[in-house]
Enzyme design. Structure first.
Site: not given
Ligand code: BG6
Length: 475
Positions: A181, A374
């Site tokens: 991320e 995810e």
């Protein structure tokens, strides 16, 4: 419904080192950011806000110290993943196991042999590792000495670490994600980049210095990957989630576009190899000077990623009206409440169609294979007397998201895999709770670190096993 998943679709599982390993001082490991965060009830949130104070405090219990004890139980865990039928296992290497302070010249052999054992075990069970190099755990020493990623020296130290592990495991790992991320550095700079902006005069400058350094480190990692093994595949990794306009008022729509861009900025650089036009105005208006040299420009342009990975938990809603304070919650990014969506017990808005929207938008923008690394539901589970966990709510969440992913594939989007988050319960990154569970496998542990660490299959275990067995035909 016809099976629309490609035959070689990478069904998998996902976790991170800092949320599952524990063994925080074992095998010569150094400390990282999460090792000084306490659990929720001892003020994890405050520690994140007032980090320098937290560093001097001794907390009774920091969840990362033992986490779910993957450090000692990896074989049992990987065996369970194999029983579920997963083809890939996304996890991360903890930088401080390899270079305890982050900047040594010689790697720590014990750390290297730990991950060798983990990856070899994966292969013994027919599982391909997908490896993140930095999942919120930059060595703490690099904060104390340099103030984290805003300092350019971290680029060299990270690339040294990346080269070490990519060379060491070149026969064992094919898929690499340099940064988890990467856009988190703009949302939570401490967690994403070990940058403490608290009380600083120009936080934006520190944040985008750190962002640039990570983007440069990413490109240099891609370069090194190509030299080490041409079969390697390196991906960007974005915390994705479309910003919807609160109304069709043009101000709302425009705000939504800009908000998306501020996240796409990262992937734009990683895929297109240069900073996008729209960021110049933001930098100008926020007094940010981009410290980029001609050489940096070439590095970024010549070393772009092979695929785009993403996490997806929720969509977001924004308004051009700054007085609108009807907030909902989601994964870090601020959002208004969306009246059309249900929420999790932690208030995160559940939007399976949002996943289809995001996949279409990212593919339209980048035309690169997408990898959902995810996605999941954080929920409280009840362990019943006979060791059952009836998590139908979790099954429903994944059913709906996988169905939308299948729609996106039908739309023509190239999606190469899906690794549900926290497949084996782990410590929550934001709250430090164990009770916020994502897994198909229950870990007997509470918020204060009490429990037997026993692994127990939930109802979702068999459900996901069947999804994989039927290649997504039976959801
Ligand atoms: C992602 C992170 O942002 O969200 C994970 O990459 C994290 O590390 C996940 O665990 C879910 O967030 P949380 O706060 O519920 O653990």
């Amino acid at each position: 419904m016809d099976n629309k998943f490609p035959d070689n679709f990478l069904w998998g599982a996902a976790s991170s080192a800092n949320q599952s390993e524990g063994g925080y001082k074992e095998g010569g490991k150094g400390l990282t950011l999460t090792d000084v965060f306490p659990n929720a009830s001892s003020g994890r949130f405050e520690a994140m806000q007032h980090f320098d104070e937290a560093l001097n405090k001794k907390f009774d219990y920091c969840p990362s110290h033992i986490a779910t004890d993957f450090y000692h139980r990896y074989e049992e865990d990987i065996k369970l993943l194999n029983e579920m039928g997963v083809k890939v296992y996304r996890t991360s290497i903890n930088w401080a196991r390899i270079y305890p302070k982050g900047n040594e010249k010689i790697p720590n052999q014990e750390g290297l042999s730990f991950y060798r054992k983990v990856f070899e075990t994966c292969h013994e069970y027919g599982i391909e590792p997908v490896i993140t190099l930095n999942h919120f755990d930059t060595p703490l020493y690099l904060y104390e000495k340099y103030g984290g990623w805003s300092d350019r020296k971290l680029v060299d130290y990270f690339v040294r670490y990346a080269k070490t592990v990519m060379s060491e495991y070149k026969e064992l790992v094919k898929y690499w994600l340099p940064f988890n991320e990467i856009n988190m550095v703009a949302h939570i700079p401490l967690v994403g980049g070990l940058v403490n902006v608290h009380g600083k005069e120009n936080p934006a400058q520190l944040i985008y210095d750190a962002a640039h350094n990570q983007l440069l480190a990413n490109a240099l990692t891609v370069k090194a990957a190509r030299e080490i093994n041409s079969a390697f595949r390196v991906g960007s990794m974005l915390a994705a989630g479309k910003y919807y306009a609160n109304t069709c008022a043009p101000e709302d729509v425009l705000t939504g576009i800009y908000k998306d861009w501020m996240d796409y900025l990262f992937t734009d650089v990683q895929v297109f190899g240069k900073y996008p036009f729209y960021i110049k105005r933001y930098f100008k208006e926020n007094k940010v000077t981009l410290n980029i040299s001609k050489e940096d420009e070439e590095i970024l342009m010549n070393n772009t990623v092979d695929f785009v990975a993403l996490s997806y938990y929720s969509s977001r809603v924004v308004s051009g009206d700054t007085g609108n304070k009807d907030f909902g919650s989601g994964n870090v990014a601020k959002t208004l409440r969306n009246p059309y969506l249900e929420t999790t017990s932690w208030g995160w808005q559940i939007d399976p169609i949002g996943l289809r929207i995001v996949l279409n938008e990212l593919y339209d923008r980048y035309e690169k294979p997408l990898f959902v690394v995810e996605n999941g539901l954080g929920a409280t589970d009840e362990l019943l007397d006979d060791d059952r966990v009836e998590d139908d709510y979790r099954i429903r969440f994944h059913q709906q998201h996988i169905a939308q992913m299948r729609e996106a594939i039908e739309d023509g989007v190239e999606v190469i895999g899906y690794t549900p988050w926290g497949t084996i319960d782990l410590v929550s990154a934001s709250t430090g709770e164990m009770s916020k569970r994502y897994g198909f496998i229950y870990v007997d542990l509470d918020n204060d670190g009490h429990g037997s660490y026993r692994r127990i299959k939930k109802k979702s275990f068999d459900w996901y096993k069947n999804v994989i067995r039927t290649n997504g035909k039976e959801l």
